[in-house]
Design a protein around this motif. Structure first.
Motif, short mmCIF file in Angstrom:
data_model
loop_
_atom_site.label_atom_id
_atom_site.label_comp_id
_atom_site.label_asym_id
_atom_site.label_seq_id
_atom_site.Cartn_x
_atom_site.Cartn_y
_atom_site.Cartn_z
N MET A 1 0.85 -1.18 0.00
CA MET A 1 0.00 0.00 0.00
C MET A 1 0.90 1.25 0.00
O MET A 1 1.81 1.37 0.82
CB MET A 1 -0.89 -0.02 1.24
CG MET A 1 -1.75 1.19 1.36
SD MET A 1 -2.61 1.19 2.92
CE MET A 1 -4.24 1.50 2.37
N VAL A 2 0.62 2.16 -0.92
CA VAL A 2 1.38 3.40 -1.03
C VAL A 2 0.46 4.56 -0.65
O VAL A 2 -0.62 4.71 -1.21
CB VAL A 2 1.92 3.61 -2.47
CG1 VAL A 2 2.64 4.92 -2.57
CG2 VAL A 2 2.80 2.45 -2.87
N LEU A 3 0.89 5.36 0.32
CA LEU A 3 0.11 6.52 0.75
C LEU A 3 0.74 7.79 0.18
O LEU A 3 1.91 8.07 0.40
CB LEU A 3 0.10 6.61 2.28
CG LEU A 3 -0.56 5.44 3.00
CD1 LEU A 3 -0.41 5.61 4.50
CD2 LEU A 3 -2.03 5.35 2.64
N PHE A 4 -0.06 8.54 -0.58
CA PHE A 4 0.43 9.80 -1.12
C PHE A 4 -0.68 10.83 -1.07
O PHE A 4 -1.85 10.50 -0.90
CB PHE A 4 0.95 9.63 -2.56
CG PHE A 4 -0.11 9.20 -3.54
CD1 PHE A 4 -0.81 10.15 -4.27
CD2 PHE A 4 -0.39 7.86 -3.74
CE1 PHE A 4 -1.78 9.77 -5.16
CE2 PHE A 4 -1.35 7.47 -4.64
CZ PHE A 4 -2.05 8.43 -5.35
N GLY A 5 -0.31 12.09 -1.21
CA GLY A 5 -1.28 13.17 -1.17
C GLY A 5 -0.59 14.51 -1.25
O GLY A 5 0.52 14.63 -1.78
N THR A 6 -1.24 15.52 -0.69
CA THR A 6 -0.66 16.87 -0.66
C THR A 6 -0.82 17.47 0.72
O THR A 6 -1.67 17.05 1.50
CB THR A 6 -1.35 17.80 -1.68
OG1 THR A 6 -2.74 17.91 -1.36
CG2 THR A 6 -1.18 17.31 -3.10
N LYS A 7 0.02 18.45 1.00
CA LYS A 7 -0.07 19.18 2.27
C LYS A 7 0.22 20.64 1.98
O LYS A 7 1.11 20.96 1.20
CB LYS A 7 0.93 18.64 3.29
CG LYS A 7 0.82 19.34 4.63
CD LYS A 7 1.65 18.70 5.70
CE LYS A 7 1.44 19.46 6.99
NZ LYS A 7 2.10 18.85 8.10
N GLY A 8 -0.56 21.53 2.59
CA GLY A 8 -0.40 22.96 2.37
C GLY A 8 0.38 23.63 3.48
O GLY A 8 0.28 23.24 4.66
N VAL A 35 2.19 27.35 -0.19
CA VAL A 35 2.90 26.31 -0.93
C VAL A 35 2.18 24.99 -0.68
O VAL A 35 1.93 24.61 0.46
CB VAL A 35 4.37 26.20 -0.48
CG1 VAL A 35 5.09 25.10 -1.25
CG2 VAL A 35 5.08 27.53 -0.64
N THR A 36 1.86 24.29 -1.77
CA THR A 36 1.28 22.95 -1.69
C THR A 36 2.36 21.97 -2.11
O THR A 36 2.94 22.11 -3.19
CB THR A 36 0.05 22.83 -2.60
OG1 THR A 36 -0.90 23.83 -2.24
CG2 THR A 36 -0.59 21.45 -2.47
N LYS A 37 2.63 20.99 -1.25
CA LYS A 37 3.69 20.01 -1.52
C LYS A 37 3.11 18.61 -1.67
O LYS A 37 2.16 18.24 -0.99
CB LYS A 37 4.73 20.00 -0.40
CG LYS A 37 5.53 21.28 -0.32
CD LYS A 37 6.65 21.17 0.68
CE LYS A 37 7.47 22.45 0.68
NZ LYS A 37 8.61 22.35 1.61
N PHE A 38 3.70 17.85 -2.58
CA PHE A 38 3.36 16.44 -2.76
C PHE A 38 3.96 15.65 -1.61
O PHE A 38 5.11 15.87 -1.23
CB PHE A 38 3.92 15.93 -4.10
CG PHE A 38 3.68 14.47 -4.32
CD1 PHE A 38 2.46 14.01 -4.74
CD2 PHE A 38 4.69 13.54 -4.08
CE1 PHE A 38 2.23 12.65 -4.95
CE2 PHE A 38 4.49 12.19 -4.27
CZ PHE A 38 3.25 11.75 -4.71
N THR A 39 3.18 14.74 -1.03
CA THR A 39 3.67 13.93 0.09
C THR A 39 3.61 12.45 -0.27
O THR A 39 2.72 12.00 -0.99
CB THR A 39 2.84 14.16 1.37
OG1 THR A 39 1.49 13.80 1.13
CG2 THR A 39 2.91 15.60 1.82
N LEU A 40 4.57 11.72 0.24
CA LEU A 40 4.61 10.27 0.09
C LEU A 40 4.85 9.69 1.48
O LEU A 40 5.85 10.03 2.13
CB LEU A 40 5.74 9.86 -0.86
CG LEU A 40 5.88 8.37 -1.17
CD1 LEU A 40 4.62 7.84 -1.87
CD2 LEU A 40 7.10 8.13 -2.05
#
Length: 97
Positions: A1-8, A35-40
């Motif tokens: 399972m890979v968890l990804f998303g964004t965080k501001g 700033v919105t960053k991609f998260t893994l």
């Protein structure tokens, strides 16, 4: 399972005295950078979006500005804070009715 998303993230870059385009009052405005960053796996890796805006502290109105405008406003704030001129820019005088 890979968890990804964004965080501001929200950064306050400067506080300036400007005349508000919404209420017309000379008031303090905060210059902000979002700033919105991609998260893994909940770890922020790289920015995917950067936006700049000013917000009136009197009425709360927010106005988007470009990166270049934000940089100029930061220079004005730094010049005002040091009491001198920054990089040959004219020093702006405070509003007096």
């Amino acid at each position: 399972m890979v968890l990804f998303g964004t965080k501001g993230y929200l950064y306050q870059l400067a506080i300036l005295t400007l005349v508000c385009g919404q209420c017309g009052n000379p008031a303090a405005h905060t210059l902000r950078k979002r700033v919105t960053k991609f998260t893994l796996f909940f770890v922020p890796l790289f920015p995917i979006s950067t936006k700049y805006a000013t917000q009136c502290t009197f009425c709360g109105a927010e106005q988007k500005v470009t990166k270049e405008q934000a940089e100029q406003l930061q220079l004005q704030a730094q010049a005002h804070a040091t009491g001198g001129q920054a990089h040959g820019q004219p020093q702006h005088q405070p509003y007096q009715p």
